[in-house]
Design a protein around this motif. Structure first.
Motif, mmCIF file in Angstrom:
data_model
loop_
_atom_site.group_PDB
_atom_site.id
_atom_site.type_symbol
_atom_site.label_atom_id
_atom_site.label_comp_id
_atom_site.label_asym_id
_atom_site.label_seq_id
_atom_site.Cartn_x
_atom_site.Cartn_y
_atom_site.Cartn_z
ATOM 1 N N LEU A 89 -1.559 -10.587 4.055
ATOM 2 C CA LEU A 89 -2.189 -11.681 4.785
ATOM 3 C C LEU A 89 -1.175 -12.820 4.850
ATOM 4 O O LEU A 89 -0.757 -13.352 3.813
ATOM 5 C CB LEU A 89 -3.476 -12.098 4.083
ATOM 6 N N VAL A 90 -0.752 -13.180 6.047
ATOM 7 C CA VAL A 90 0.350 -14.116 6.269
ATOM 8 C C VAL A 90 -0.043 -15.549 5.905
ATOM 9 O O VAL A 90 -1.136 -16.017 6.255
ATOM 10 C CB VAL A 90 0.814 -14.035 7.740
ATOM 11 N N GLY A 108 -7.988 -16.939 13.045
ATOM 12 C CA GLY A 108 -6.605 -16.509 13.231
ATOM 13 C C GLY A 108 -5.943 -15.921 12.004
ATOM 14 O O GLY A 108 -4.816 -16.277 11.671
ATOM 15 N N TRP A 109 -6.613 -14.982 11.346
ATOM 16 C CA TRP A 109 -6.027 -14.337 10.161
ATOM 17 C C TRP A 109 -4.950 -13.360 10.606
ATOM 18 O O TRP A 109 -5.243 -12.303 11.154
ATOM 19 C CB TRP A 109 -7.089 -13.616 9.360
ATOM 20 N N GLU A 110 -3.698 -13.702 10.351
ATOM 21 C CA GLU A 110 -2.576 -12.840 10.707
ATOM 22 C C GLU A 110 -2.206 -11.960 9.522
ATOM 23 O O GLU A 110 -2.076 -12.447 8.399
ATOM 24 C CB GLU A 110 -1.373 -13.682 11.119
ATOM 25 N N HIS A 111 -2.023 -10.684 9.805
ATOM 26 C CA HIS A 111 -1.633 -9.705 8.795
ATOM 27 C C HIS A 111 -0.305 -9.081 9.233
ATOM 28 O O HIS A 111 -0.154 -8.717 10.396
ATOM 29 C CB HIS A 111 -2.657 -8.578 8.683
ATOM 30 N N ALA A 112 0.614 -8.950 8.302
ATOM 31 C CA ALA A 112 1.865 -8.231 8.550
ATOM 32 C C ALA A 112 1.724 -6.849 7.933
ATOM 33 O O ALA A 112 1.422 -6.726 6.740
ATOM 34 C CB ALA A 112 3.040 -8.980 7.933
ATOM 35 N N LEU A 113 1.901 -5.821 8.743
ATOM 36 C CA LEU A 113 1.830 -4.444 8.262
ATOM 37 C C LEU A 113 3.226 -3.840 8.332
ATOM 38 O O LEU A 113 3.919 -3.975 9.351
ATOM 39 C CB LEU A 113 0.884 -3.610 9.121
ATOM 40 N N ARG A 114 3.625 -3.189 7.246
ATOM 41 C CA ARG A 114 4.928 -2.537 7.192
ATOM 42 C C ARG A 114 4.750 -1.120 6.675
ATOM 43 O O ARG A 114 4.104 -0.902 5.643
ATOM 44 C CB ARG A 114 5.871 -3.302 6.266
ATOM 45 N N VAL A 115 5.305 -0.160 7.404
ATOM 46 C CA VAL A 115 5.254 1.236 6.968
ATOM 47 C C VAL A 115 6.319 1.404 5.884
ATOM 48 O O VAL A 115 7.513 1.398 6.162
ATOM 49 C CB VAL A 115 5.494 2.215 8.132
ATOM 50 N N GLU A 116 5.868 1.523 4.642
ATOM 51 C CA GLU A 116 6.791 1.660 3.514
ATOM 52 C C GLU A 116 7.428 3.038 3.458
ATOM 53 O O GLU A 116 8.591 3.169 3.103
ATOM 54 C CB GLU A 116 6.066 1.408 2.187
ATOM 55 N N ASP A 117 6.641 4.060 3.807
ATOM 56 C CA ASP A 117 7.139 5.428 3.693
ATOM 57 C C ASP A 117 6.235 6.358 4.488
ATOM 58 O O ASP A 117 5.084 6.017 4.791
ATOM 59 C CB ASP A 117 7.145 5.854 2.213
ATOM 60 N N VAL A 118 6.767 7.524 4.823
ATOM 61 C CA VAL A 118 5.993 8.602 5.443
ATOM 62 C C VAL A 118 6.216 9.822 4.575
ATOM 63 O O VAL A 118 7.365 10.236 4.361
ATOM 64 C CB VAL A 118 6.432 8.854 6.900
ATOM 65 N N VAL A 119 5.125 10.383 4.036
ATOM 66 C CA VAL A 119 5.218 11.473 3.062
ATOM 67 C C VAL A 119 4.278 12.606 3.452
ATOM 68 O O VAL A 119 3.415 12.449 4.324
ATOM 69 C CB VAL A 119 4.877 10.962 1.637
ATOM 70 N N ASP A 120 4.437 13.735 2.776
ATOM 71 C CA ASP A 120 3.515 14.850 2.975
ATOM 72 C C ASP A 120 2.180 14.534 2.301
ATOM 73 O O ASP A 120 2.136 13.837 1.283
ATOM 74 C CB ASP A 120 4.081 16.131 2.361
ATOM 75 N N ALA A 121 1.116 15.054 2.861
ATOM 76 C CA ALA A 121 -0.207 14.908 2.245
ATOM 77 C C ALA A 121 -0.229 15.682 0.933
ATOM 78 O O ALA A 121 0.347 16.763 0.824
ATOM 79 C CB ALA A 121 -1.286 15.444 3.187
ATOM 80 N N GLY A 135 -9.729 -20.203 8.578
ATOM 81 C CA GLY A 135 -8.335 -19.774 8.617
ATOM 82 C C GLY A 135 -7.580 -20.250 7.387
ATOM 83 O O GLY A 135 -8.163 -20.648 6.378
ATOM 84 N N VAL A 136 -6.253 -20.228 7.477
ATOM 85 C CA VAL A 136 -5.409 -20.584 6.337
ATOM 86 C C VAL A 136 -5.668 -22.010 5.855
ATOM 87 O O VAL A 136 -5.892 -22.238 4.665
ATOM 88 C CB VAL A 136 -3.913 -20.347 6.652
ATOM 89 N N PRO A 137 -5.699 -23.025 6.753
ATOM 90 C CA PRO A 137 -5.936 -24.388 6.250
ATOM 91 C C PRO A 137 -7.333 -24.547 5.648
ATOM 92 O O PRO A 137 -7.503 -25.210 4.619
ATOM 93 C CB PRO A 137 -5.771 -25.287 7.473
ATOM 94 N N GLY A 138 -8.325 -23.929 6.259
ATOM 95 C CA GLY A 138 -9.683 -24.008 5.728
ATOM 96 C C GLY A 138 -9.810 -23.322 4.379
ATOM 97 O O GLY A 138 -10.540 -23.788 3.500
ATOM 98 N N TYR A 139 -9.092 -22.217 4.213
ATOM 99 C CA TYR A 139 -9.118 -21.493 2.950
ATOM 100 C C TYR A 139 -8.493 -22.327 1.830
ATOM 101 O O TYR A 139 -9.033 -22.409 0.725
ATOM 102 C CB TYR A 139 -8.403 -20.148 3.097
ATOM 103 N N GLN A 140 -7.360 -22.958 2.122
ATOM 104 C CA GLN A 140 -6.724 -23.811 1.110
ATOM 105 C C GLN A 140 -7.637 -24.970 0.715
ATOM 106 O O GLN A 140 -7.774 -25.294 -0.460
ATOM 107 C CB GLN A 140 -5.367 -24.326 1.609
ATOM 108 N N LEU A 141 -8.297 -25.571 1.707
ATOM 109 C CA LEU A 141 -9.237 -26.655 1.423
ATOM 110 C C LEU A 141 -10.427 -26.141 0.618
ATOM 111 O O LEU A 141 -10.894 -26.793 -0.323
ATOM 112 C CB LEU A 141 -9.712 -27.314 2.717
ATOM 113 N N PHE A 142 -10.915 -24.958 0.956
ATOM 114 C CA PHE A 142 -12.007 -24.320 0.224
ATOM 115 C C PHE A 142 -11.650 -24.160 -1.256
ATOM 116 O O PHE A 142 -12.434 -24.520 -2.136
ATOM 117 C CB PHE A 142 -12.306 -22.957 0.869
#
Length: 193
Positions: free
Chosen positions: A14-15, A99-112, A135-142
């Motif tokens: 969560l960015v 506006g919840w921004e999420h960064a997704l990164r594929v760490e690896d691809v493996v066999d099941a 959002g982010v500012p509201g969460y910090q205030l919360f």
């Protein structure tokens, strides 16, 4: 899903949120982005209450609205393995108001792994912010308001939240993984490699 299906290990962050909110999930590469949306929602702890959108390589994916051409590709027709590989990144926005921004990164691809249920959550940290917190500012205030009984909005925030306790650093791996059980696929035991 078969035993030959590749499994994508994806880190979701969560960015701009502190403390860090992060999950690591393992999902079948044959999963659609629509199903990946459900995985992100469940693993993070969101409530499926708002619109969302993925961004991959300059293309936006989501739920197209036939009455409004917003240039969004259909996420239900897009398979994960066709878009990304190990090391690739994607964006995911949830709740266009907050506006919840999420960064997704594929760490690896493996066999099941035989007999393992996918998707699954294998790591993480931090609690998901409450829905509709601003959002982010509201969460910090919360967080600041709950932590300070002398804050002028403390009583209102406590009433809205239902208490004055929220542990932003907490994370329960078993609970995050259990949340994914309804989406589970398992490699077919009868298939031999």
């Amino acid at each position: 899903m078969t035993a030959k299906t590749k499994i994508f290990r994806i880190e979701i962050v969560l960015v701009d949120v502190a403390p860090l909110v992060r999950r690591v999930v393992e999902v079948p590469g044959e999963m659609s982005l629509a199903m990946l949306h459900a995985v992100v929602q469940e693993a993070m702890g969101w409530e499926h209450a708002h619109l969302h959108e993925f961004g991959v390589g300059g293309v936006r994916y989501g739920m197209p609205d036939p009455g409004w051409d917003a240039g969004v590709a259909d996420e239900s027709r897009t398979k994960l393995f066709r878009l990304v590989a190990a090391g690739d990144r994607m964006d995911y926005v949830y709740d266009f108001g907050d506006g919840w921004e999420h960064a997704l990164r594929v760490e690896d691809v493996v066999d099941a792994e035989p007999g393992v249920r996918y998707p699954r959550c294998v790591d993480g940290q931090g609690a998901c912010p409450p829905e509709d917190v601003g959002g982010v500012p509201g969460y910090q205030l919360f967080l600041e308001t709950l932590a300070d009984p002398a804050h002028p909005d403390h009583d209102d925030q406590t009433a809205w939240w239902g208490g004055d306790r929220f542990d932003a650093a907490s994370f329960d791996l078993a609970a995050a993984d259990r949340a994914l059980e309804g989406l589970a696929w398992a490699p077919l035991a009868a298939v031999k490699s």
